[in-house]
Motif scaffolding. Structure first.
Motif, short mmCIF file in Angstrom:
data_model
loop_
_atom_site.label_atom_id
_atom_site.label_comp_id
_atom_site.label_asym_id
_atom_site.label_seq_id
_atom_site.Cartn_x
_atom_site.Cartn_y
_atom_site.Cartn_z
N ALA A 152 85.03 63.64 70.88
CA ALA A 152 85.90 62.58 71.41
C ALA A 152 86.48 62.96 72.77
O ALA A 152 86.71 62.09 73.62
CB ALA A 152 87.02 62.28 70.43
N ALA A 153 86.71 64.26 73.02
CA ALA A 153 87.30 64.70 74.28
C ALA A 153 86.45 64.27 75.48
O ALA A 153 86.98 63.93 76.54
CB ALA A 153 87.45 66.23 74.29
N PHE A 154 85.14 64.26 75.31
CA PHE A 154 84.25 63.90 76.41
C PHE A 154 84.49 62.46 76.86
O PHE A 154 84.32 62.12 78.03
CB PHE A 154 82.79 64.07 75.99
CG PHE A 154 81.81 63.81 77.08
CD1 PHE A 154 81.53 64.78 78.04
CD2 PHE A 154 81.14 62.59 77.17
CE1 PHE A 154 80.63 64.55 79.06
CE2 PHE A 154 80.23 62.34 78.19
CZ PHE A 154 79.98 63.32 79.13
N PHE A 155 84.93 61.61 75.94
CA PHE A 155 85.10 60.19 76.25
C PHE A 155 86.54 59.80 76.55
O PHE A 155 86.78 58.74 77.14
CB PHE A 155 84.59 59.34 75.07
CG PHE A 155 83.13 59.56 74.76
CD1 PHE A 155 82.15 58.92 75.50
CD2 PHE A 155 82.76 60.42 73.74
CE1 PHE A 155 80.80 59.14 75.22
CE2 PHE A 155 81.41 60.63 73.44
CZ PHE A 155 80.44 59.98 74.19
N LEU A 156 87.51 60.65 76.20
CA LEU A 156 88.90 60.25 76.30
C LEU A 156 89.69 60.94 77.42
O LEU A 156 90.77 60.46 77.78
CB LEU A 156 89.61 60.51 74.96
CG LEU A 156 89.09 59.69 73.77
CD1 LEU A 156 89.84 60.07 72.50
CD2 LEU A 156 89.21 58.20 74.04
N LEU A 157 89.19 62.05 77.95
CA LEU A 157 89.91 62.74 79.02
C LEU A 157 89.51 62.20 80.39
O LEU A 157 88.38 61.74 80.59
CB LEU A 157 89.64 64.25 78.96
CG LEU A 157 90.20 64.99 77.73
CD1 LEU A 157 89.87 66.47 77.82
CD2 LEU A 157 91.70 64.79 77.61
N TYR A 158 90.45 62.28 81.33
CA TYR A 158 90.21 61.84 82.71
C TYR A 158 90.47 63.01 83.65
O TYR A 158 91.45 63.73 83.50
CB TYR A 158 91.14 60.69 83.08
CG TYR A 158 90.92 59.43 82.28
CD1 TYR A 158 90.06 58.43 82.75
CD2 TYR A 158 91.56 59.23 81.07
CE1 TYR A 158 89.85 57.27 82.02
CE2 TYR A 158 91.36 58.07 80.32
CZ TYR A 158 90.50 57.09 80.81
OH TYR A 158 90.30 55.96 80.08
N ASP A 159 89.58 63.19 84.60
CA ASP A 159 89.70 64.31 85.53
C ASP A 159 90.56 63.98 86.76
O ASP A 159 91.17 64.87 87.34
CB ASP A 159 88.32 64.77 86.01
CG ASP A 159 87.53 65.44 84.89
OD1 ASP A 159 88.15 66.13 84.06
OD2 ASP A 159 86.30 65.24 84.83
N ARG A 160 90.60 62.72 87.17
CA ARG A 160 91.29 62.36 88.41
C ARG A 160 92.16 61.12 88.20
O ARG A 160 91.84 60.25 87.39
CB ARG A 160 90.28 62.06 89.53
CG ARG A 160 89.33 63.20 89.84
CD ARG A 160 88.41 62.84 91.01
NE ARG A 160 87.82 61.52 90.84
CZ ARG A 160 86.72 61.30 90.10
NH1 ARG A 160 86.14 62.29 89.45
NH2 ARG A 160 86.22 60.08 89.99
N ILE A 161 93.22 61.03 88.98
CA ILE A 161 94.13 59.88 88.90
C ILE A 161 93.38 58.60 89.22
O ILE A 161 93.55 57.58 88.55
CB ILE A 161 95.32 60.06 89.87
CG1 ILE A 161 96.18 61.25 89.42
CG2 ILE A 161 96.16 58.79 89.94
CD1 ILE A 161 97.27 61.61 90.40
N ASP A 162 92.52 58.64 90.25
CA ASP A 162 91.86 57.39 90.68
C ASP A 162 90.82 56.89 89.68
O ASP A 162 90.34 55.77 89.79
CB ASP A 162 91.23 57.56 92.07
CG ASP A 162 90.21 58.70 92.11
OD1 ASP A 162 89.84 59.23 91.05
OD2 ASP A 162 89.80 59.06 93.23
N SER A 163 90.46 57.71 88.68
CA SER A 163 89.49 57.27 87.67
C SER A 163 90.14 56.60 86.47
O SER A 163 89.44 56.07 85.60
CB SER A 163 88.64 58.46 87.20
OG SER A 163 89.45 59.39 86.49
N VAL A 164 91.47 56.62 86.43
CA VAL A 164 92.20 56.06 85.30
C VAL A 164 92.31 54.55 85.45
O VAL A 164 92.72 54.04 86.49
CB VAL A 164 93.61 56.68 85.20
CG1 VAL A 164 94.43 55.99 84.13
CG2 VAL A 164 93.50 58.17 84.91
N LYS A 165 91.98 53.82 84.39
CA LYS A 165 92.01 52.37 84.44
C LYS A 165 93.34 51.79 83.96
O LYS A 165 93.63 50.62 84.23
CB LYS A 165 90.88 51.80 83.57
CG LYS A 165 89.49 52.19 84.06
CD LYS A 165 88.40 51.63 83.14
CE LYS A 165 87.01 52.04 83.64
NZ LYS A 165 85.93 51.54 82.74
#
Length: 453
Positions: free
Chosen positions: A219-232
């Protein structure tokens, strides 16, 4: 809507000293508070869950021990070495793992870490002698290396230092909560599944809890975000305000190279301090079931339920203490006092081991002190450093400290065998380490220098 306009007329209030209005300032503060509440709701729950399953897999050997030693004909010393050898693998691969995470991102690397350790944890069911037990525990440490410092680094990329102790405390409540969940769960699995398909209860313990980590790792692969600009789930305005806060926070730190982090005397001093702190953490984590059993509780299921009590109470205490440290802007004395409380609680828990009630109260006091140390402590190094060197420095401090995960159970197991099964000598050694940690943290400057030399 802009950062400075929230629909109120400035003509009805007096301007503040910065040229804006008090109402404007209050609205900005309210908007920022709402922003960080949103970040906390979105980021913390999954990281919390990941740390819960990580810690359960790391210390469930303390419950497996209650059956495994007799089945495999292992001594307390062998158990202590096996429990602690995890941290040798952890130590060797910690810094490289954190540097890779800094380069490839948390999403892929945290997922890789979790899936790998889940597989190794399940494989621990195949331990059949001291050598295989040592090997599997070492490989588990290799697999998990980089997880905790990686998360600390990840959180520092989302929350400024003024909010970090509280956030790290919320994340680290996973430690006592893992005890509250893992204790009853471990006791139930070992009792309920014992003999199923011809497998001992301790074998099922590693399988069932390892599979839980596997699911969370995927699940971590699908739920974590690396950058602020990638967050929806953040608006453009929220992203801009968050980025501005993090830039201002970064300006209070100096970027350091990886080489500079390794050459820093202060980093190694913090590592030594964390070593003493971690001696207490693992003294508590690996020996609570044994201390409760020594007080006269025979049922494994009951030991599991009783071990949850100190964990649950300390989970609340550690958040309140970290919040107090952030509000006061003071961390050294908070850490030192918690070290002293933890040392006294541990000593009392074995000194009065013949009385279940008194011993359990002492364990609650020990857990409040010991579990509250690390969240406040991690506010110190993360406020000092930035750049690529921060990843290395955090990893150096953490892996140096976590060598205590090897030393602590080995020392307690060895002293227990040496004294004919008594726990007091080992707890005295743990208490001394906590006192040394308290003294070391007080040598840290009250105002952090902007260099690491």
């Amino acid at each position: 809507m802009s950062m400075t306009s929230y629909g109120k007329s400035p003509g009805h209030v007096a301007p503040d000293s910065l040229g804006g209005t008090r109402d404007d300032a209050e609205d900005i503060n309210e908007a920022n508070a709402a922003l960080y509440r949103k970040l906390t709701r979105r980021i913390l729950p999954f990281l919390f869950l990941a740390f819960v399953v990580a810690y359960i897999d790391r210390v469930n050997v303390s419950f497996a021990k209650l059956q495994m030693l007799a089945d495999l004909h292992l001594s307390e010393t062998v158990y202590g070495i096996g429990a602690g050898i995890f941290f040798l693998g952890y130590f060797i691969f910690e810094v490289p793992s954190n540097l890779i995470l800094d380069r490839v991102g948390a999403r892929r690397w945290i997922a890789r870490i979790m899936v790998t350790w889940a597989i190794v944890s399940c494989a621990t069911m195949f331990a059949h002698d001291a050598t295989s037990f040592y090997l599997l525990r070492f490989l588990l440490g290799v697999a998990e290396a980089g997880f905790f410092p990686g998360i600390v680094l990840y959180l520092s990329n989302w929350f400024p230092s003024a909010r970090r102790s509280q956030i790290i405390a919320l994340f680290m409540t996973a430690i006592p909560v893992s005890g509250a969940i893992g204790g009853p769960l471990s006791g139930w699995v070992m009792s309920h599944f014992a003999g199923t398909y011809g497998l001992a209860g301790w074998k099922w313990l590693f399988v069932v809890e390892g599979l839980g980590s596997l699911v969370v790792g995927i699940a971590a692969f699908f739920l974590l975000y690396d950058r602020i600009d990638s967050v929806k789930w953040l608006s453009a305005d929220e992203k801009a305000r968050l980025a501005a806060d993090l830039r201002r926070d970064a300006a209070t730190r100096v970027d350091h190279s990886v080489r500079g982090a390794f050459a820093s005397g202060r980093v190694w001093l913090l590592g030594l301090t964390y070593f003493c702190i971690a001696m207490g953490n693992y003294g508590l984590a690996f020996w609570v079931p044994t201390i409760i059993k020594a007080s006269g509780v025979a049922s494994i299921a009951n030991i599991g339920w009783l071990s949850a009590v100190p964990s649950l109470i300390s989970a609340v205490a550690m958040v309140l203490i970290a919040r107090h440290a952030d509000r006061r802007g003071e961390r050294r004395r908070h850490v030192a006092v918690c070290c002293a409380i933890g040392a006294l609680g541990l000593l009392a828990s074995v000194q009065f081991a013949s009385n279940v009630g008194v011993s359990l109260i002492a364990l609650v006091i020990a857990a409040i002190g010991i579990n509250s140390i690390a969240p406040v402590f991690w506010g110190i190094p993360t406020a000092m450093m930035g750049g690529a060197g921060a990843a290395a420095a955090i990893a150096v401090i953490n892996c140096t400290g976590n060598l205590a995960g090897f030393v602590s159970p080995f020392v307690v197991g060895w002293l227990s065998d040496l004294s004919g099964g008594k726990l007091l000598p080992g707890m005295v050694a743990i208490a001394v380490a906590l006192v040394i940690g308290a003294l070391l943290v007080l040598t840290t400057p009250a105002r952090q220098s902007r260099t690491l030399s």
